[in-house]
Enzyme design. Structure first.
Site, PDB file in Angstrom:
ATOM      1  N   THR A  10       2.182  14.470  45.857  1.00  0.00           N
ATOM      2  CA  THR A  10       2.304  14.464  44.446  1.00  0.00           C
ATOM      3  C   THR A  10       2.003  13.167  43.813  1.00  0.00           C
ATOM      4  O   THR A  10       2.319  12.104  44.366  1.00  0.00           O
ATOM      5  CB  THR A  10       3.580  15.150  43.848  1.00  0.00           C
ATOM      6  N   GLY A  11       1.431  13.191  42.545  1.00  0.00           N
ATOM      7  CA  GLY A  11       1.155  11.953  41.952  1.00  0.00           C
ATOM      8  C   GLY A  11       0.219  11.164  42.843  1.00  0.00           C
ATOM      9  O   GLY A  11       0.168   9.971  42.692  1.00  0.00           O
ATOM     10  N   SER A  14      -3.154   8.062  41.392  1.00  0.00           N
ATOM     11  CA  SER A  14      -3.232   6.639  41.318  1.00  0.00           C
ATOM     12  C   SER A  14      -1.844   6.004  41.952  1.00  0.00           C
ATOM     13  O   SER A  14      -1.063   6.717  42.424  1.00  0.00           O
ATOM     14  CB  SER A  14      -2.989   6.195  39.800  1.00  0.00           C
ATOM     15  N   TYR A 165      16.602   7.424  34.180  1.00  0.00           N
ATOM     16  CA  TYR A 165      15.781   7.400  35.404  1.00  0.00           C
ATOM     17  C   TYR A 165      16.684   7.265  36.740  1.00  0.00           C
ATOM     18  O   TYR A 165      16.523   7.827  37.589  1.00  0.00           O
ATOM     19  CB  TYR A 165      15.018   5.928  35.171  1.00  0.00           C
TER      20      TYR A 165
END
Length: 281
Positions: A10-11, A14, A165
């Site tokens: 995933t992601g 970049s 976060y």
């Protein structure tokens, strides 16, 4: 491609996700790059192919901020592939202000935890169909200052960048630990990791939560995405990792976690809440 190992990251458009894609292509995996944007995803795929010298990569579109998108992407993967050897839950967001997903979740807990929670559960059957499945979730040392803020995990009151976060990164570890328990009698392992301070394209550093200005000043001290992805690649490919599950790693070594990250009652409560949030039976 029947005998070829398959990895989903995933992601992957970049940062560490792209770096991991390149590394696993070099290791002769078939790589499924989960990306939110088609043009950026295809550009990343072409870059991964060029840098690895291997062409076995595909882009699978998915917005981890949308439960419908996750379900659709998981269905497409299951239609196309017989098994999944490695799932790297790498995508992460950091929000300086409170934003919500399309499903009404606070964005950091929604993408960093709930999105990966649903995706992983939907792909468990394919992981169990592999010779030895591995689930690797990128957490952060920021989890050590985190808590699961029941009864307001979406932080509708008193939102804070670090608060949100750190909560999401603690959730990553609690989720991983529960997975390891539930999968103890299967061929699938689950581990989490701290990648270190990595320079990313998020606008803020995903490990520290620093904003753009401070991030620019400290950029020379951050490690590259490739170095940040090193432990994830180690967990994905090293033969000795096949028997280790429920551990938290830093620089290829098992590392200590906060007491909250070891709290089984908190992990059980998070699992139950997460199932309800994403609509799993």
């Amino acid at each position: 491609m029947v005998d070829r190992k398959i990895a989903l990251i995933t992601g992957a458009s970049s940062g560490m996700g792209l770096a991991a894609s390149i590394a696993l292509l070099r290791a002769k995996y078939y790589v499924v790059m989960l990306c939110r944007d088609s043009s950026r995803g295809e550009a990343a795929r072409q870059q991964a192919i060029k840098e690895s010298g291997q062409s076995q990569a595909e882009v699978l579109l998915c917005d981890l901020a949308s439960l419908d998108s996750i379900r659709n992407s998981a269905s497409l993967f299951k239609e196309r592939h017989t098994h999944l050897d490695v799932l790297i839950n790498n995508a992460g967001v950091v929000s300086t202000k409170r934003h919500t997903t399309v499903d009404g979740f606070e964005r950091m807990i929604g993408v960093n935890h709930l999105g990966h929670f649903l995706l992983t559960n939907l792909l468990l059957e394919k992981l169990q169909a592999a010779k030895q499945g591995r689930i690797i979730t990128v957490s952060s040392g920021a989890h050590k200052v985190g808590d699961i803020h029941f009864p307001d995990p979406h932080l509708t009151n008193h939102f804070g960048l670090i608060k949100g976060y750190a909560q999401s990164k603690l959730a990553n570890i609690l989720f991983t630990n529960t997975l390891a328990v539930l999968l103890a009698d299967t061929n699938v392992t689950a581990n989490s990791l701290h990648p270190g301070a990595v320079s990313t394209s998020l606008g803020v550093n995903r490990t520290t939560g620093f904003g753009k200005g401070i991030h620019s000043l400290l950029r020379p001290f951050f490690q590259s995405p490739a170095k940040g992805a090193d432990t994830a690649i180690y967990l994905a490919t090293d033969p000795h990792m096949s028997a280790i599950s429920g551990a938290y790693f830093y620089k290829r070594q098992i590392a200590s976690t906060s007491k909250r990250a070891q709290d089984r009652n908190l992990a059980d409560s998070l699992w139950k809440w997460s199932k309800e949030e994403v609509g799993l039976e």
